[in-house]
Structure formats: C-alpha cells, structure tokens
Design an enzyme around this catalytic site. Sequence first.
Site, short mmCIF file in Angstrom:
data_model
loop_
_atom_site.label_atom_id
_atom_site.label_comp_id
_atom_site.label_asym_id
_atom_site.label_seq_id
_atom_site.Cartn_x
_atom_site.Cartn_y
_atom_site.Cartn_z
N LYS A 26 16.42 -9.39 10.16
CA LYS A 26 16.76 -9.55 8.74
C LYS A 26 17.84 -10.64 8.56
CE LYS A 26 13.90 -6.41 7.05
NZ LYS A 26 12.72 -6.79 6.24
N ASN A 77 0.82 -1.23 0.00
CA ASN A 77 0.00 0.00 0.00
C ASN A 77 0.85 1.27 0.00
OD1 ASN A 77 0.07 -1.33 2.83
ND2 ASN A 77 -0.20 0.85 3.31
N LYS A 78 2.13 1.14 0.35
CA LYS A 78 2.96 2.36 0.38
C LYS A 78 4.43 1.97 0.25
CE LYS A 78 3.44 2.52 5.42
NZ LYS A 78 3.14 3.25 6.65
N TYR A 95 15.43 -5.20 14.90
CA TYR A 95 15.30 -5.09 13.45
C TYR A 95 16.44 -5.77 12.69
CZ TYR A 95 14.71 -3.09 8.78
OH TYR A 95 14.56 -2.93 7.42
N SER A 133 17.59 -6.62 4.26
CA SER A 133 18.29 -5.35 4.41
C SER A 133 19.76 -5.66 4.63
CB SER A 133 17.75 -4.59 5.61
OG SER A 133 18.61 -3.50 5.91
N1 NAP Z 1 13.26 2.01 3.83
C1 NAP Z 1 14.49 1.47 3.90
O1 NAP Z 1 15.51 2.19 3.92
C2 NAP Z 1 14.66 -0.02 3.93
C3 NAP Z 1 15.96 -0.53 3.96
C4 NAP Z 1 16.15 -1.89 3.98
C5 NAP Z 1 15.05 -2.74 3.97
N2 NAP Z 1 13.80 -2.23 3.95
C6 NAP Z 1 12.69 -3.17 3.95
O2 NAP Z 1 11.82 -2.89 2.87
C7 NAP Z 1 10.49 -3.32 3.19
C8 NAP Z 1 9.51 -2.20 2.91
O3 NAP Z 1 9.82 -1.13 3.79
P1 NAP Z 1 9.44 0.38 3.48
O4 NAP Z 1 10.67 1.17 3.70
O5 NAP Z 1 8.71 0.52 2.20
O6 NAP Z 1 8.50 0.68 4.74
P2 NAP Z 1 7.02 1.27 4.88
O7 NAP Z 1 6.82 2.42 3.96
O8 NAP Z 1 6.84 1.46 6.34
O9 NAP Z 1 6.12 0.07 4.37
C9 NAP Z 1 6.01 -1.11 5.09
C10 NAP Z 1 4.83 -1.88 4.55
O10 NAP Z 1 4.69 -3.09 5.30
C11 NAP Z 1 3.34 -3.18 5.71
N3 NAP Z 1 3.18 -4.02 6.89
C12 NAP Z 1 3.74 -3.89 8.11
N4 NAP Z 1 3.29 -4.85 8.93
C13 NAP Z 1 2.40 -5.59 8.22
C14 NAP Z 1 1.59 -6.71 8.50
N5 NAP Z 1 1.56 -7.26 9.72
N6 NAP Z 1 0.83 -7.22 7.52
C15 NAP Z 1 0.83 -6.67 6.28
N7 NAP Z 1 1.55 -5.59 5.96
C16 NAP Z 1 2.33 -5.07 6.92
C17 NAP Z 1 2.91 -1.74 5.95
O11 NAP Z 1 1.49 -1.65 6.02
P3 NAP Z 1 0.75 -0.47 6.87
O12 NAP Z 1 0.71 0.73 5.98
O13 NAP Z 1 -0.58 -1.08 7.13
O14 NAP Z 1 1.56 -0.26 8.11
C18 NAP Z 1 3.51 -1.12 4.70
O15 NAP Z 1 2.70 -1.36 3.59
C19 NAP Z 1 10.54 -3.77 4.66
O16 NAP Z 1 10.67 -5.17 4.72
C20 NAP Z 1 11.81 -3.10 5.17
O17 NAP Z 1 12.36 -3.80 6.28
C21 NAP Z 1 13.57 -0.89 3.94
#
Ligand code: NAP
Length: 243
Positions: free
Chosen positions: A170, A13-14, A166, A142
């Site tokens: 990972k 969703n985002k 966290y 990550s």
């Molecule tokens: N951003 C970074 O720099 C970064 C770096 C390394 C890895 N990552 C990884 O990339 C992935 C996406 O992260 P992002 O940065 O895009 O974060 P984000 O914008 O916070 O998005 C996280 C997504 O996961 C969903 N989510 C969380 N808990 C859930 C659940 N129990 N059931 C279903 N959906 C759930 C959230 O839904 P809601 O909107 O309902 O909360 C949201 O859609 C994650 O696995 C994160 O660890 C991110």
Amino acid sequence: MTDTKIALVTGANKGIGYEIAAGLGALGWTVGVGAREQTRRDAAVTRLRDAGVDAFGVPLDVTDDRSVAAAADLIAERAGRLDALVNNAGITGDRPQQPSSVDPTIIRTVVETNVIGVIRVTNAMLPLLRRSASPRIVNMSSSVGSLTRQSGGYGETTTGPVAAAYAPSKSFLNAVTLQYVRELADTNILINCACPGFVATDLNGFRGVRTPQQGAATAIRLATLPDGGPTGGFFEDAGVVPW
Ligand SMILES: NC(=O)c1ccc[n+]([C@@H]2O[C@H](COP(=O)([O-])OP(=O)(O)OC[C@H]3O[C@@H](n4cnc5c(N)ncnc54)[C@H](OP(=O)(O)O)[C@@H]3O)[C@@H](O)[C@H]2O)c1
C-alpha cells in the site's frame, strides 16, 4: 454517449467494492462491476439491479493483461468513456509476513495485485477517462501503507499487524499514485488514495469494526469530487492520512 456518469469499480463483487458500486449507483451512476469470477460477478450485478442500480458485469482479473484489455473494450463499447475508476481490488497475501521469514513469493503475489494490477487497469482505462469531462481515479489504499503511521511518527499510532507484503504494497501504491498525479498534472483528472478504515470483510476474517458501507464512503466521495477538488491526496473519513 449518455450524460449518465459511468464508473468502473474493481473487486466489486463483495466487501467494500460492492458497497462503492451500490453507493455510486444510488447517486444515479451507471456502474461496471469489475470481478474476476463469473458466479460472484453475476450475483453482485443481480443484487445491485434489484436495488435499482444500473449495474453491468465487467469480467476483470487485475493481474491479467488480456482480461484488463477486454474490460476496457467492454466499457468503450458500452459507454464510450469512463468518469471514475475505483481501483479497489486487493489482497493481503498468505501469512506469516514477518519480514525476517516471509516467503518472497508472497510479496510478489501481493504487489502483482495491489500495485501492478492498479497500474495495469489504470493504463488500460486512461484513454476512456480522458474522454470524460470530469475524470476521477481513486486508489484504495490503507493507513497501514502510511510510513508515518507505521513508524509512529509525529505522534501517530502504529496501525495493523507486522506485514512485509501487504503494508508495503500500500506504501508502494501510494508512491505510484503520486507519480500518476505528477505525470497527469496538466489534465483534469483528479487522482487520490482512500483508506476505508478497519472494515469487517473477507480480507480480515470479518474482524474489522466498520461496515463495508462505512468503508465505501471516502472512495465514493473521491470518485464524485467536484471540478477543482483535491488531487494527490490520501484521505480517510476523518480527513487527511499522513503519507
Ligand atoms: N477491510 C479492511 O479493513 C481494509 C482496510 C484498508 C484497506 N482495505 C482495502 O480495501 C480494498 C477492498 O478490500 P475488502 O476489505 O473489501 O476485501 P474483500 O472483501 O476481500 O474484497 C476484495 C475484492 O478484491 C477482489 N480481487 C482480489 N484479487 C483480484 C484480482 N486479481 N482481480 C480482480 N479482483 C480481485 C476480490 O475478488 P474475489 O471475490 O474474486 O476474491 C474481492 O472482490 C482492498 O484494496 C483492501 O486492501 C481494506
């Protein structure tokens, strides 16, 4: 069954998940938008459809057995198979996460989503993936899960803050991914981990330096690997991430 490829992206969703859905959609894939909250899910599906993507909403909370089972039923009914599963949903968990003072509840919560959630969704989707001619699983990890980078080993730079929930979640996800790779070695399922880089999303208060679109690129590449492509790897844009 249609020839159009079908993917499920969790947490679509985002953030990065949304851009993975958009990127796969732009390649002509049908995309199931896995999201736990209806308003956010509907808004993402509408935005994707407005951009020309064949998207449909998949109610999905990765921590909930019944929700995950219902999601598998919905995809079975809609497409009869799954060509790519992108386990993207993830949380960082509350802070502080200094190992000497962290509340164990925070660790349990993060592992429940980032690790057990991936196992729960993967196992529910495996029967549908087995019906694909070229199934792919991408686990959004990550580089903070890289023990080599966390230890500063082999000249690697230590990344991310000290985070007892966290970062190890990972590492755990990476380790579990390799167990799937071993179990499914005699199948045609390609299974890999992706690191998106440091991306500006809700997850880090938008402090990241990359766009969600840039962060989606490696996962899209791994979801669309040709037959004979790599499996059991950990990749970022620049190449292989050390375990
Ligand atoms: N951003 C970074 O720099 C970064 C770096 C390394 C890895 N990552 C990884 O990339 C992935 C996406 O992260 P992002 O940065 O895009 O974060 P984000 O914008 O916070 O998005 C996280 C997504 O996961 C969903 N989510 C969380 N808990 C859930 C659940 N129990 N059931 C279903 N959906 C759930 C959230 O839904 P809601 O909107 O309902 O909360 C949201 O859609 C994650 O696995 C994160 O660890 C991110």
